[in-house]
Design a protein around this motif. Structure first.
Motif, mmCIF file in Angstrom:
data_model
loop_
_atom_site.group_PDB
_atom_site.id
_atom_site.type_symbol
_atom_site.label_atom_id
_atom_site.label_comp_id
_atom_site.label_asym_id
_atom_site.label_seq_id
_atom_site.Cartn_x
_atom_site.Cartn_y
_atom_site.Cartn_z
ATOM 1 N N THR A 5 0.868 -1.173 0.000
ATOM 2 C CA THR A 5 0.000 0.000 0.000
ATOM 3 C C THR A 5 0.905 1.223 0.000
ATOM 4 O O THR A 5 1.861 1.300 0.768
ATOM 5 C CB THR A 5 -0.919 0.021 1.235
ATOM 6 O OG1 THR A 5 -1.789 -1.113 1.176
ATOM 7 C CG2 THR A 5 -1.744 1.294 1.279
ATOM 8 N N VAL A 6 0.597 2.168 -0.884
ATOM 9 C CA VAL A 6 1.432 3.356 -1.056
ATOM 10 C C VAL A 6 0.680 4.588 -0.553
ATOM 11 O O VAL A 6 -0.516 4.737 -0.799
ATOM 12 C CB VAL A 6 1.801 3.542 -2.545
ATOM 13 C CG1 VAL A 6 2.617 4.822 -2.748
ATOM 14 C CG2 VAL A 6 2.586 2.335 -3.046
ATOM 15 N N GLY A 7 1.395 5.457 0.135
ATOM 16 C CA GLY A 7 0.842 6.744 0.542
ATOM 17 C C GLY A 7 1.537 7.850 -0.224
ATOM 18 O O GLY A 7 2.756 7.794 -0.418
ATOM 19 N N ALA A 27 -1.494 -2.316 -3.757
ATOM 20 C CA ALA A 27 -2.817 -2.681 -3.251
ATOM 21 C C ALA A 27 -3.733 -1.473 -3.202
ATOM 22 O O ALA A 27 -4.956 -1.620 -3.082
ATOM 23 C CB ALA A 27 -2.672 -3.290 -1.860
ATOM 24 N N GLY A 28 -3.156 -0.286 -3.316
ATOM 25 C CA GLY A 28 -3.916 0.952 -3.293
ATOM 26 C C GLY A 28 -2.993 2.106 -2.978
ATOM 27 O O GLY A 28 -1.896 1.909 -2.450
ATOM 28 N N VAL A 29 -3.425 3.311 -3.337
ATOM 29 C CA VAL A 29 -2.641 4.510 -3.055
ATOM 30 C C VAL A 29 -3.489 5.451 -2.207
ATOM 31 O O VAL A 29 -4.588 5.853 -2.608
ATOM 32 C CB VAL A 29 -2.187 5.225 -4.342
ATOM 33 C CG1 VAL A 29 -1.355 6.471 -3.989
ATOM 34 C CG2 VAL A 29 -1.363 4.285 -5.214
ATOM 35 N N LEU A 30 -2.972 5.781 -1.029
ATOM 36 C CA LEU A 30 -3.687 6.618 -0.076
ATOM 37 C C LEU A 30 -3.193 8.054 -0.133
ATOM 38 O O LEU A 30 -2.030 8.313 -0.455
ATOM 39 C CB LEU A 30 -3.488 6.087 1.346
ATOM 40 C CG LEU A 30 -3.709 4.605 1.588
ATOM 41 C CD1 LEU A 30 -3.432 4.274 3.051
ATOM 42 C CD2 LEU A 30 -5.121 4.185 1.208
ATOM 43 N N TRP A 31 -4.092 8.971 0.193
ATOM 44 C CA TRP A 31 -3.661 10.362 0.361
ATOM 45 C C TRP A 31 -4.471 10.959 1.502
ATOM 46 O O TRP A 31 -5.595 10.524 1.786
ATOM 47 C CB TRP A 31 -3.843 11.157 -0.933
ATOM 48 C CG TRP A 31 -5.251 11.600 -1.220
ATOM 49 C CD1 TRP A 31 -6.293 10.817 -1.618
ATOM 50 C CD2 TRP A 31 -5.766 12.924 -1.119
ATOM 51 N NE1 TRP A 31 -7.429 11.563 -1.790
ATOM 52 C CE2 TRP A 31 -7.140 12.867 -1.486
ATOM 53 C CE3 TRP A 31 -5.230 14.161 -0.779
ATOM 54 C CZ2 TRP A 31 -7.962 13.997 -1.503
ATOM 55 C CZ3 TRP A 31 -6.036 15.286 -0.797
ATOM 56 C CH2 TRP A 31 -7.378 15.199 -1.156
ATOM 57 N N ASN A 63 2.811 0.926 3.364
ATOM 58 C CA ASN A 63 4.119 0.262 3.383
ATOM 59 C C ASN A 63 5.191 1.159 2.771
ATOM 60 O O ASN A 63 6.365 1.093 3.146
ATOM 61 C CB ASN A 63 4.060 -1.047 2.584
ATOM 62 C CG ASN A 63 2.950 -1.969 3.043
ATOM 63 O OD1 ASN A 63 1.973 -2.165 2.332
ATOM 64 N ND2 ASN A 63 3.090 -2.527 4.243
ATOM 65 N N ILE A 64 4.777 1.967 1.810
ATOM 66 C CA ILE A 64 5.678 2.912 1.139
ATOM 67 C C ILE A 64 5.012 4.280 1.170
ATOM 68 O O ILE A 64 3.816 4.405 0.879
ATOM 69 C CB ILE A 64 5.933 2.506 -0.327
ATOM 70 C CG1 ILE A 64 6.604 1.137 -0.414
ATOM 71 C CG2 ILE A 64 6.785 3.560 -1.043
ATOM 72 C CD1 ILE A 64 6.681 0.587 -1.839
#
Length: 279
Positions: A5-7, A27-31, A63-64
Motif C-alpha cells: 500500500t502506497v501513501g 494494493a492501493g494509493v492513499l492520500w 508500506n511505502i
C-alpha cells in the motif's frame, strides 16, 4: 511480499500523476485529505486515489510513502511522518539538497528505511515518461522500482548513498531552470530597447537556444513559486562543495518577482515581462 500500500504526500500535478502510476502495482494509493484544497481533492479523485482523514491513518496503513511537495515543506513533512513512528519505506522525492536529504533520513531512521528520490521530467500524462532516480539501501530501491514496473515512470537506481538522487536532480535543475531564467531576462532587456524581434532572429539560428522560445517565459513565470526554492536548494549544494552560489541565488531572487503569477495559465508574454520589470 504482497503488493504494498502506497501513501502519497501530496497529490499536486506531479504527485497525483506519479501516484496514479504507482496504483498499477500496489494494493492501493492513499492520500490525506485533511486541510487540502478543492484542487487537490479533484486531482486525487481523477487519479483514483483513496482518501484518508488523517496523516496518522496514512502512515499506519502505508508500506511505502512517497513525498512530493514544495522543497520548503519537505523537512517538516518528514518530521510529521516520523512523529507517527513510520516503519516502512519513505521515498524523499523532493528537489532538495543532499544535505537536507540526509537530515530527513536521520529524522526517520531507524524505524523507517529512507530512499532518496528525484523526478526528472514532466508528469506522466499524455505520453510523458519522466524518470524517477533512486539511491539508498538495495532492498528498498528494488521495492520502489517494482511499484513502477510497466508504467510511464521510468526508474533508475544510482547507488546506495543518500543524496545521490538529490544531487543529480539539483545538478540538472541548476542548468535547466537557471538558463530559462537567463533567457527571460535577456528577452526582457531586448524588449526595453525594441530589439526583441532581432534577438529572436539571432537566437533562432541556434535551434537549441532557449532564446528561440520566448513564449516559454510565461511558463517560467507560472512556475516561479516552485522553481525559486529549488534554485535556492541548488545554491546551497554549490556552496557546500565550495562552488559559488551567487548566480542561482540571483536567479531565485528574479523568480520572486513572479510570485503572484502562481500557476497562471492565462499569462501572456507581455504580462510576464511587465511583471519581471517591476520590483
Amino acid at each position: 511480499m504482497d503488493q504494498p500500500t502506497v501513501g502519497i504526500l501530496h497529490p499536486g500535478s506531479m504527485g497525483a500523476a506519479i501516484a496514479a502510476c504507482a496504483a498499477r502495482n500496489s494494493a492501493g494509493v492513499l492520500w490525506c485529505s485533511q486541510g487540502r484544497s478543492p484542487a487537490s481533492v479533484a486531482r486525487a479523485e481523477q487519479a483514483g486515489l483513496t482518501p484518508v482523514s488523517t496523516l496518522h491513518e496514512l502512515v499506519d496503513r502505508s508500506n511505502i510513502i512517497i513525498s512530493l511537495c514544495p522543497p520548503a515543506a519537505a523537512e517538516d513533512l518528514a518530521r510529521e511522518v516520523a512523529g507517527h513512528a513510520f516503519t516502512g519505506t519513505y521515498v524523499e522525492a523532493n528537489a532538495i539538497s543532499p544535505e537536507r536529504a540526509e537530515r530527513i533520513a536521520s529524522l526517520l531512521r531507524p524505524t523507517a528505511t529512507v530512499v532518496d528520490g528525484a523526478v526528472v521530467g514532466s508528469p506522466p500524462v499524455r505520453g510523458k515518461t519522466p524518470a524517477l532516480y533512486l539511491s539508498g539501501p538495495t532492498e528498498a530501491t528494488t521495492t520502489v522500482e517494482a511499484v513502477f514496473t510497466g508504467t510511464a515512470v521510468r526508474t533508475k537506481v544510482l547507488g546506495t548513498k543518500t543524496g545521490q538522487a538529490s544531487a543529480l536532480k539539483l545538478s540538472y535543475t541548476a542548468f535547466q531552470k537557471a538558463s530559462r531564467v537567463l533567457a527571460s531576462l535577456a528577452t526582457g532587456m531586448a524588449r526595453q530597447y525594441d530589439v526583441d524581434q532581432e534577438l529572436l532572429e539571432v537566437a533562432a539560428r541556434r535551434s537549441t537556444s532557449y532564446l528561440a522560445e520566448p513564449e516559454y517565459t510565461t511558463k517560467v513565470a507560472a512556475r516561479a513559486w516552485r522553481w525559486g526554492p529549488e534554485l535556492d536548494e541548488a545554491a546551497d549544494t554549490l556552496a557546500a562543495v565550495g562552488l559559488p552560489p551567487e548566480m542561482l541565488r540571483a536567479a531565485a531572487s528574479t523568480l520572486a518577482r513572479w510570485h503572484d503569477a502562481k500557476d497562471d495559465g492565462s499569462l501572456t508574454l507581455t504580462d510576464a515581462l511587465d511583471r519581471l520589470a517591476q520590483p
